[in-house]
Enzyme design. Structure first.
Site, short mmCIF file in Angstrom:
data_model
loop_
_atom_site.label_atom_id
_atom_site.label_comp_id
_atom_site.label_asym_id
_atom_site.label_seq_id
_atom_site.Cartn_x
_atom_site.Cartn_y
_atom_site.Cartn_z
N ASP A 263 -4.31 2.92 -10.79
CA ASP A 263 -5.13 2.27 -9.76
C ASP A 263 -6.56 2.10 -10.25
O ASP A 263 -7.22 1.10 -9.96
CB ASP A 263 -5.13 3.10 -8.48
N ALA B 137 -6.20 1.83 -1.40
CA ALA B 137 -7.54 2.41 -1.24
C ALA B 137 -8.12 2.82 -2.59
O ALA B 137 -9.31 2.64 -2.84
CB ALA B 137 -7.47 3.60 -0.28
N ASN B 138 -7.28 3.37 -3.47
CA ASN B 138 -7.78 3.77 -4.79
C ASN B 138 -8.35 2.56 -5.53
O ASN B 138 -9.41 2.62 -6.15
CB ASN B 138 -6.66 4.38 -5.64
O1 RIB Z 1 -1.21 5.77 -7.64
C1 RIB Z 1 -1.57 7.03 -7.14
C2 RIB Z 1 -1.42 7.01 -5.66
O2 RIB Z 1 -0.06 6.84 -5.33
C3 RIB Z 1 -1.84 8.28 -4.97
O3 RIB Z 1 -3.19 8.25 -4.56
C4 RIB Z 1 -0.86 8.39 -3.82
O4 RIB Z 1 -1.48 8.36 -2.59
C5 RIB Z 1 0.13 7.25 -3.99
O5 RIB Z 1 -0.17 6.18 -3.19
#
Ligand code: RIB
Length: 306
Positions: free
Chosen positions: A252, A41-42
């Site tokens: 991300d 999602a990020n």
């Molecule tokens: O890369 C950071 C992410 O790792 C966080 O948002 C957490 O949810 C994990 O998935």
């Protein structure tokens, strides 16, 4: 559609701490923030914030977080046709600890993300085959990753694979079919078993992956920038100097922004430079997705550093 992210979503429960408690100890922490996260999602949000048309293939639970996660994706204009709920299961959650040096430690409870299966990739076929790029991470079952890579190959769609969190079970027969493999230093260390303290060591470790058959390896190196290694060359993009307060989701941020500019302009090095700036800006604010800059903020930052 520009980019299809097939991956995870989590609810980030971020505690800003001075120290981690010892066994049996209770410690007070100065601050807490809850927000939407998950590597998939990020990356989807980062690309969408830059202006890409993004589709997110993911699963949420049937708890109080589910609707909020879907609404959050939609707020960024992300297509959630293939974001679905799993009954009787919790959404993915991530307790995160950010220390005084802005560094993070992350636990993930995958919840519904475990239920994103190869059949879910096939279900999206009519839309997925119109994507210009598929983006994957490792917070969903490996079989689903392999199916998505195969789908990309079958339809001539390049795949970015972010091997995070690192898994030694990764089957490199599939991995090598991806166009871009983007680990951070610690993931590279786990995957290769080689030291990564210096840039020379990072280059050597990444070269072993190239020798296995990968085409492009990009290693994100935090404040040191990012290194792109192929059979023929090796290029490093520097990070801009910033004051970091929370590095959560910076990797991300890099990948989502890189994916956007790769699709838009097709210039790998330029995409890396913009992605490094985008990720750099993200660490100057607290939170995960909430720390990602807008197009205008990124442009202003790039101009100011010329
Ligand atoms: O890369 C950071 C992410 O790792 C966080 O948002 C957490 O949810 C994990 O998935």
């Amino acid at each position: 559609m520009d980019i299809a992210v097939i991956g995870s979503n989590m609810v980030d429960l971020i505690s800003y701490i001075d120290d981690l408690p010892k066994e049996g100890e209770t410690l007070e922490a100065p601050d807490f923030k809850i927000g939407c996260g998950g590597k998939g999602a990020n990356q989807a949000v980062a690309a969408a914030k830059m202006g890409s048309k993004v589709m997110m293939v993911t699963k949420v639970g049937d708890d109080l977080f589910a609707d909020h996660t879907i609404q959050n994706l939609e707020r960024y204009g992300i297509d959630t046709e293939f974001t679905s709920k799993v009954s009787g299961t919790s959404s993915g959650v991530a307790p995160i600890f950010v220390d005084r040096d802005s560094k993070n430690r992350i636990l993930i409870i995958k919840g519904a993300n475990q239920h994103l299966l190869p059949a879910d990739v096939d279900r999206t076929a009519d839309k997925l085959n119109k994507a210009s790029l598929i983006v994957l991470q490792l917070e969903i079952p490996l079989q689903t990753i392999y199916r998505a890579i195969d789908f990309g190959c079958e339809h001539n769609i390049p795949v970015i694979l972010n091997p995070a969190p690192a898994s030694k079970d990764l089957n490199f027969d599939y991995v090598c079919k991806s166009e871009f493999f983007i680990p951070n230093e610690s993931e590279l260390e786990i995957l290769t078993g080689m030291p990564v303290a210096t840039e020379e060591q990072i280059k050597q470790a990444a070269s072993t992956l190239i020798n296995k058959g990968l085409k492009n390896v990009i290693v994100t190196m935090g404040s040191r920038g990012a290194m792109w290694i192929t059979k023929e060359k090796n290029e490093t993009v520097e990070s801009q100097k910033v004051t970091a307060v929370d590095t959560t989701g910076a990797g991300d941020a890099f990948i989502g922004c890189f994916a956007h500019f790769l699709v838009k302009d097709g210039d790998v090095l330029q995409a890396m430079k913009k992605a490094a700036a985008f990720a750099g800006l993200s660490v100057t604010k607290r939170g995960t997705q909430s720390s990602y800059p807008t197009v205008m903020e990124l442009e202003a930052f790039l101009m100011s550093r010329k």
